[in-house]
Design a protein around this motif. Sequence first.
Motif, PDB file in Angstrom:
ATOM      1  N   PHE A  77      20.467  -3.507  13.645  1.00  0.00           N
ATOM      2  CA  PHE A  77      19.051  -3.217  13.616  1.00  0.00           C
ATOM      3  C   PHE A  77      18.584  -2.635  14.947  1.00  0.00           C
ATOM      4  CE2 PHE A  77      19.881  -7.022  11.074  1.00  0.00           C
ATOM      5  CZ  PHE A  77      19.466  -6.572   9.825  1.00  0.00           C
ATOM      6  N   MET A  78      17.558  -1.844  14.870  1.00  0.00           N
ATOM      7  CA  MET A  78      16.936  -1.301  16.065  1.00  0.00           C
ATOM      8  C   MET A  78      16.044  -2.387  16.677  1.00  0.00           C
ATOM      9  SD  MET A  78      14.352   1.959  16.371  1.00  0.00           S
ATOM     10  CE  MET A  78      15.473   2.993  15.474  1.00  0.00           C
ATOM     11  N   THR A  79      16.091  -2.518  17.958  1.00  0.00           N
ATOM     12  CA  THR A  79      15.215  -3.461  18.641  1.00  0.00           C
ATOM     13  C   THR A  79      14.036  -2.680  19.202  1.00  0.00           C
ATOM     14  OG1 THR A  79      17.118  -4.795  19.252  1.00  0.00           O
ATOM     15  CG2 THR A  79      15.087  -5.188  20.459  1.00  0.00           C
ATOM     16  N   LEU A 104       2.131  -1.344   8.821  1.00  0.00           N
ATOM     17  CA  LEU A 104       2.360  -2.485   7.926  1.00  0.00           C
ATOM     18  C   LEU A 104       1.289  -2.531   6.838  1.00  0.00           C
ATOM     19  CD1 LEU A 104       4.065  -5.016   7.343  1.00  0.00           C
ATOM     20  CD2 LEU A 104       2.516  -6.287   8.808  1.00  0.00           C
ATOM     21  N   TRP A 105       0.049  -2.258   7.181  1.00  0.00           N
ATOM     22  CA  TRP A 105      -1.041  -2.274   6.218  1.00  0.00           C
ATOM     23  C   TRP A 105      -0.844  -1.189   5.153  1.00  0.00           C
ATOM     24  CZ3 TRP A 105      -4.963   1.497   5.509  1.00  0.00           C
ATOM     25  CH2 TRP A 105      -5.995   1.105   4.655  1.00  0.00           C
ATOM     26  N   VAL A 106      -0.378  -0.019   5.569  1.00  0.00           N
ATOM     27  CA  VAL A 106      -0.155   1.085   4.637  1.00  0.00           C
ATOM     28  C   VAL A 106       0.971   0.754   3.654  1.00  0.00           C
ATOM     29  CG1 VAL A 106       0.615   3.492   4.458  1.00  0.00           C
ATOM     30  CG2 VAL A 106      -1.006   2.843   6.233  1.00  0.00           C
ATOM     31  N   LEU A 107       2.040   0.147   4.152  1.00  0.00           N
ATOM     32  CA  LEU A 107       3.210  -0.135   3.320  1.00  0.00           C
ATOM     33  C   LEU A 107       3.100  -1.416   2.502  1.00  0.00           C
ATOM     34  CD1 LEU A 107       6.050   0.716   5.876  1.00  0.00           C
ATOM     35  CD2 LEU A 107       5.196   2.149   4.009  1.00  0.00           C
ATOM     36  N   PHE A 114       6.576 -14.497   1.049  1.00  0.00           N
ATOM     37  CA  PHE A 114       7.973 -14.189   1.377  1.00  0.00           C
ATOM     38  C   PHE A 114       8.164 -12.677   1.473  1.00  0.00           C
ATOM     39  CE2 PHE A 114      12.194 -12.912  -0.086  1.00  0.00           C
ATOM     40  CZ  PHE A 114      12.977 -13.524   0.866  1.00  0.00           C
ATOM     41  N   GLY A 115       7.613 -11.940   0.506  1.00  0.00           N
ATOM     42  CA  GLY A 115       7.724 -10.482   0.529  1.00  0.00           C
ATOM     43  C   GLY A 115       7.044  -9.887   1.746  1.00  0.00           C
ATOM     44  N   LYS A 116       5.912 -10.458   2.121  1.00  0.00           N
ATOM     45  CA  LYS A 116       5.187  -9.981   3.303  1.00  0.00           C
ATOM     46  C   LYS A 116       6.013 -10.186   4.572  1.00  0.00           C
ATOM     47  CE  LYS A 116       0.459 -10.117   4.870  1.00  0.00           C
ATOM     48  NZ  LYS A 116       0.034  -9.022   4.036  1.00  0.00           N
ATOM     49  N   ARG A 117       6.641 -11.368   4.691  1.00  0.00           N
ATOM     50  CA  ARG A 117       7.494 -11.637   5.863  1.00  0.00           C
ATOM     51  C   ARG A 117       8.697 -10.707   5.887  1.00  0.00           C
ATOM     52  NH1 ARG A 117       6.361 -17.007   4.309  1.00  0.00           N
ATOM     53  NH2 ARG A 117       8.418 -17.182   3.348  1.00  0.00           N
ATOM     54  N   LYS A 118       9.303 -10.469   4.730  1.00  0.00           N
ATOM     55  CA  LYS A 118      10.473  -9.593   4.655  1.00  0.00           C
ATOM     56  C   LYS A 118      10.092  -8.165   5.042  1.00  0.00           C
ATOM     57  CE  LYS A 118      14.815  -9.472   3.525  1.00  0.00           C
ATOM     58  NZ  LYS A 118      15.791 -10.121   4.381  1.00  0.00           N
ATOM     59  N   LYS A 120       7.626  -7.245   6.934  1.00  0.00           N
ATOM     60  CA  LYS A 120       7.338  -7.231   8.368  1.00  0.00           C
ATOM     61  C   LYS A 120       8.631  -7.136   9.168  1.00  0.00           C
ATOM     62  CE  LYS A 120       4.921  -9.785  11.957  1.00  0.00           C
ATOM     63  NZ  LYS A 120       4.139 -10.992  12.272  1.00  0.00           N
ATOM     64  N   LYS A 121       9.656  -7.876   8.726  1.00  0.00           N
ATOM     65  CA  LYS A 121      10.951  -7.817   9.411  1.00  0.00           C
ATOM     66  C   LYS A 121      11.558  -6.425   9.288  1.00  0.00           C
ATOM     67  CE  LYS A 121      15.450  -9.840   9.806  1.00  0.00           C
ATOM     68  NZ  LYS A 121      16.623 -10.158   9.080  1.00  0.00           N
ATOM     69  N   TRP A 122      11.506  -5.843   8.105  1.00  0.00           N
ATOM     70  CA  TRP A 122      12.065  -4.508   7.899  1.00  0.00           C
ATOM     71  C   TRP A 122      11.348  -3.464   8.754  1.00  0.00           C
ATOM     72  CZ3 TRP A 122      12.242  -4.629   1.823  1.00  0.00           C
ATOM     73  CH2 TRP A 122      13.341  -5.374   1.417  1.00  0.00           C
ATOM     74  N   VAL A 123      10.053  -3.598   8.896  1.00  0.00           N
ATOM     75  CA  VAL A 123       9.276  -2.608   9.656  1.00  0.00           C
ATOM     76  C   VAL A 123       9.514  -2.772  11.157  1.00  0.00           C
ATOM     77  CG1 VAL A 123       6.911  -1.935  10.251  1.00  0.00           C
ATOM     78  CG2 VAL A 123       7.534  -2.295   7.876  1.00  0.00           C
TER      79      VAL A 123
END
Length: 131
Positions: A77-79, A104-107, A114-118, A120-123
């Motif tokens: 992953f990119m840091t 994050l708001w757009v996507l 759980f989906g929101k946390r996932k 956020k992690k992906w973004v």
Amino acid sequence: MDNVYFEYSHAFQAVTEFYAKDALDLQASQTFSGIINLEKTVICSLAAIIRYLKEFNLEKVLSKPKNFKQLSGEMEFMTINGTTLRNLEILQNQTDMKTKGSLLWVLDHTKTSFGKRKLKKWVTQPLLKLR
């Protein structure tokens, strides 16, 4: 532990003795050859772990190395640091520091927390390579 337990020659001998006793059939001997061909640092660490677990009679945990996994030194992953996240408005906008107007708001079309946390992690930690 003494440094002698981390020397390659001593470690190789300890690992060989530990796994050679079980290398009776073909599959076990293939596993054994895979273990003794590990990198020197891995052999040294493995020998130290075997010795440590023997003190508690727990060394059997390591007797089936089919669960050993090669860890990659490559980053997956990119840091992205906090300044970059803020300047790119990934999590919040810079006007009023709210989520509305950020990437994050757009996507975010998630239905669960759980989906929101996932998402956020992906973004915040995008993949470096396609899988």
